[in-house]
Design a protein around this motif. Structure first.
Motif, mmCIF file in Angstrom:
data_model
loop_
_atom_site.group_PDB
_atom_site.id
_atom_site.type_symbol
_atom_site.label_atom_id
_atom_site.label_comp_id
_atom_site.label_asym_id
_atom_site.label_seq_id
_atom_site.Cartn_x
_atom_site.Cartn_y
_atom_site.Cartn_z
ATOM 1 N N ALA A 67 -27.411 133.815 56.162
ATOM 2 C CA ALA A 67 -27.744 135.161 55.629
ATOM 3 C C ALA A 67 -27.865 135.336 54.696
ATOM 4 C CB ALA A 67 -27.560 136.476 56.419
ATOM 5 N N LEU A 68 -27.605 134.983 53.680
ATOM 6 C CA LEU A 68 -27.905 135.593 52.088
ATOM 7 C C LEU A 68 -27.811 134.670 51.088
ATOM 8 C CD1 LEU A 68 -24.959 138.884 52.400
ATOM 9 C CD2 LEU A 68 -27.038 138.917 53.007
ATOM 10 N N PRO A 69 -28.646 133.906 51.293
ATOM 11 C CA PRO A 69 -29.038 132.793 50.016
ATOM 12 C C PRO A 69 -29.228 133.425 48.708
ATOM 13 C CG PRO A 69 -31.283 133.223 51.325
ATOM 14 C CD PRO A 69 -30.239 133.907 52.196
ATOM 15 N N GLN A 70 -29.459 134.580 48.421
ATOM 16 C CA GLN A 70 -29.945 135.118 47.736
ATOM 17 C C GLN A 70 -28.569 135.452 46.901
ATOM 18 O OE1 GLN A 70 -30.388 137.021 49.857
ATOM 19 N NE2 GLN A 70 -30.111 138.787 50.188
ATOM 20 N N HIS A 71 -27.483 135.301 47.310
ATOM 21 C CA HIS A 71 -25.953 135.656 46.804
ATOM 22 C C HIS A 71 -25.362 134.798 46.808
ATOM 23 C CE1 HIS A 71 -26.577 140.201 46.211
ATOM 24 N NE2 HIS A 71 -27.016 139.470 48.167
ATOM 25 N N ARG A 72 -26.026 133.159 47.246
ATOM 26 C CA ARG A 72 -25.057 131.758 47.737
ATOM 27 C C ARG A 72 -24.711 131.438 46.729
ATOM 28 N NH1 ARG A 72 -28.129 128.383 44.447
ATOM 29 N NH2 ARG A 72 -30.181 128.908 43.876
ATOM 30 N N VAL A 73 -24.849 131.301 45.677
ATOM 31 C CA VAL A 73 -23.984 130.788 43.843
ATOM 32 C C VAL A 73 -22.405 131.994 43.715
ATOM 33 C CG1 VAL A 73 -23.690 131.012 41.542
ATOM 34 C CG2 VAL A 73 -26.212 130.387 42.179
ATOM 35 N N THR A 74 -22.405 133.522 44.465
ATOM 36 C CA THR A 74 -21.037 133.514 44.139
ATOM 37 C C THR A 74 -20.573 133.399 45.310
ATOM 38 O OG1 THR A 74 -22.613 135.893 42.901
ATOM 39 C CG2 THR A 74 -20.671 136.409 44.627
ATOM 40 N N LEU A 75 -21.145 133.448 46.277
ATOM 41 C CA LEU A 75 -20.724 133.301 47.868
ATOM 42 C C LEU A 75 -20.031 131.617 47.394
ATOM 43 C CD1 LEU A 75 -23.130 134.440 50.427
ATOM 44 C CD2 LEU A 75 -20.946 134.849 50.381
ATOM 45 N N GLY A 76 -20.667 130.907 47.138
ATOM 46 C CA GLY A 76 -19.626 128.919 46.860
ATOM 47 C C GLY A 76 -18.793 129.498 46.006
ATOM 48 N N TRP A 77 -18.344 130.409 44.942
ATOM 49 C CA TRP A 77 -18.000 130.240 44.009
ATOM 50 C C TRP A 77 -16.701 130.635 45.466
ATOM 51 C CZ3 TRP A 77 -16.482 127.579 40.276
ATOM 52 C CH2 TRP A 77 -17.664 127.267 39.352
ATOM 53 N N LEU A 78 -16.624 131.756 45.907
ATOM 54 C CA LEU A 78 -15.971 132.747 46.947
ATOM 55 C C LEU A 78 -15.254 131.802 48.037
ATOM 56 C CD1 LEU A 78 -17.506 136.016 47.614
ATOM 57 C CD2 LEU A 78 -15.583 135.676 46.159
ATOM 58 N N MET A 79 -16.522 130.323 48.514
ATOM 59 C CA MET A 79 -15.925 129.625 49.352
ATOM 60 C C MET A 79 -15.380 128.858 48.387
ATOM 61 S SD MET A 79 -16.736 129.754 52.673
ATOM 62 C CE MET A 79 -15.328 129.468 53.131
ATOM 63 N N ALA A 80 -14.940 128.096 47.913
ATOM 64 C CA ALA A 80 -15.032 127.205 46.975
ATOM 65 C C ALA A 80 -13.535 128.148 47.102
ATOM 66 C CB ALA A 80 -15.195 127.095 46.491
ATOM 67 N N ALA A 81 -13.361 129.025 46.802
ATOM 68 C CA ALA A 81 -11.468 129.606 46.057
ATOM 69 C C ALA A 81 -11.064 129.676 47.190
ATOM 70 C CB ALA A 81 -11.814 131.806 45.560
ATOM 71 N N PHE A 82 -11.519 130.327 48.884
ATOM 72 C CA PHE A 82 -10.743 130.297 49.667
ATOM 73 C C PHE A 82 -10.009 129.054 50.420
ATOM 74 C CE2 PHE A 82 -11.491 129.807 54.681
ATOM 75 C CZ PHE A 82 -10.337 131.500 54.877
ATOM 76 N N PHE A 83 -11.390 127.928 49.947
ATOM 77 C CA PHE A 83 -10.539 126.663 50.539
ATOM 78 C C PHE A 83 -9.389 126.360 49.575
ATOM 79 C CE2 PHE A 83 -14.797 125.623 51.810
ATOM 80 C CZ PHE A 83 -14.698 125.844 53.331
ATOM 81 N N VAL A 84 -9.223 126.655 48.181
ATOM 82 C CA VAL A 84 -8.240 126.894 47.468
ATOM 83 C C VAL A 84 -6.800 127.493 48.388
ATOM 84 C CG1 VAL A 84 -7.317 127.270 45.224
ATOM 85 C CG2 VAL A 84 -9.296 126.083 45.564
ATOM 86 N N VAL A 85 -6.963 128.450 48.472
ATOM 87 C CA VAL A 85 -6.244 129.488 48.964
ATOM 88 C C VAL A 85 -5.741 129.103 50.058
ATOM 89 C CG1 VAL A 85 -5.847 132.466 49.752
ATOM 90 C CG2 VAL A 85 -7.396 131.540 47.849
ATOM 91 N N VAL A 86 -6.533 128.701 51.268
ATOM 92 C CA VAL A 86 -5.741 128.182 52.293
ATOM 93 C C VAL A 86 -5.070 126.617 52.204
ATOM 94 C CG1 VAL A 86 -7.005 129.488 53.570
ATOM 95 C CG2 VAL A 86 -7.954 127.205 53.401
ATOM 96 N N PHE A 87 -5.456 126.271 51.379
ATOM 97 C CA PHE A 87 -4.824 125.186 51.138
ATOM 98 C C PHE A 87 -3.158 124.663 51.246
ATOM 99 C CE2 PHE A 87 -3.474 120.806 49.144
ATOM 100 C CZ PHE A 87 -3.982 119.845 49.256
ATOM 101 N N PRO A 88 -2.325 125.527 51.155
ATOM 102 C CA PRO A 88 -0.789 125.601 51.241
ATOM 103 C C PRO A 88 -0.880 125.513 53.105
ATOM 104 C CG PRO A 88 -1.325 127.151 49.096
ATOM 105 C CD PRO A 88 -2.965 126.691 49.807
ATOM 106 N N GLY A 89 -1.305 126.059 53.736
ATOM 107 C CA GLY A 89 -1.158 125.611 54.768
ATOM 108 C C GLY A 89 -1.703 124.043 54.921
#
Length: 137
Positions: A67-89
C-alpha cells in the motif's frame, strides 16, 4: 531521492508484500504452532508471544509493501533487516531438529537456511533499496 524500479521489480515487491501478509496471518492463526518450532529456547520470551508479535510485524510490513510504494526503499531495508533478525530462528530449528512446515529432516532444514539470504536480496532488489544505496555512494 529513490531510484525508479522496473515493472518486474514492482511485481516482485507486491508478491513479497502478499507473501509476508499471508505468513503473518499464518503466525496469528493456522501456522502458529509451526512457527513456535523456530523460536530459539535461548530467547528469554514466551514462544507464543514471539510468534504473535512477529506475525503482527509481518502483516504490517506486508501491507505496507503493498500500500505504500512511496516508502518502498525504507520498507525494503526494514524487510531485509527483519529477515536477518529472524534468521537465528531458522538456525535454531535446524540445530534442535524441530519438525515444522514439512521440514522433517536435517537436510531439508539445512537447505531452508540458504533461502534466507535470497529473501534479503528479494527485499532489497524489489524495492530498489540496494540501487538507491549504490546511487547514494
Amino acid at each position: 531521492m529513490a531510484t525508479s524500479v522496473s515493472p518486474i521489480q514492482n511485481l516482485a515487491r507486491m508478491l513479497l508484500g502478499a507473501a509476508m501478509a499471508f505468513a503473518g496471518i499464518g503466525h496469528l492463526t493456522f501456522l502458529r504452532q509451526d512457527f513456535q518450532a523456530q523460536v530459539p529456547d535461548s530467547l528469554p520470551l514466551n514462544q507464543d508471544f514471539v510468534v504473535l508479535a512477529s506475525g503482527v510485524v509481518e502483516v504490517g510490513m506486508g501491507a505496507a509493501l503493498l500500500a505504500l510504494p512511496q516508502h518502498r526503499v525504507t520498507l525494503g531495508w526494514l524487510m531485509a533487516a527483519f529477515f536477518v533478525v529472524v534468521f537465528p530462528g531458522n538456525i535454531s530449528q535446524y540445530l534442535t531438529h524441530a519438525d515444522a512446515f514439512g521440514l522433517d529432516t536435517d537436510r531439508k532444514r539445512l537447505i531452508r537456511l540458504f533461502f534466507q539470504p535470497l529473501l534479503v536480496a528479494w527485499a532489497l532488489w524489489s524495492t530498489g533499496a540496494w540501487a538507491a544505496w549504490k546511487k547514494s555512494l
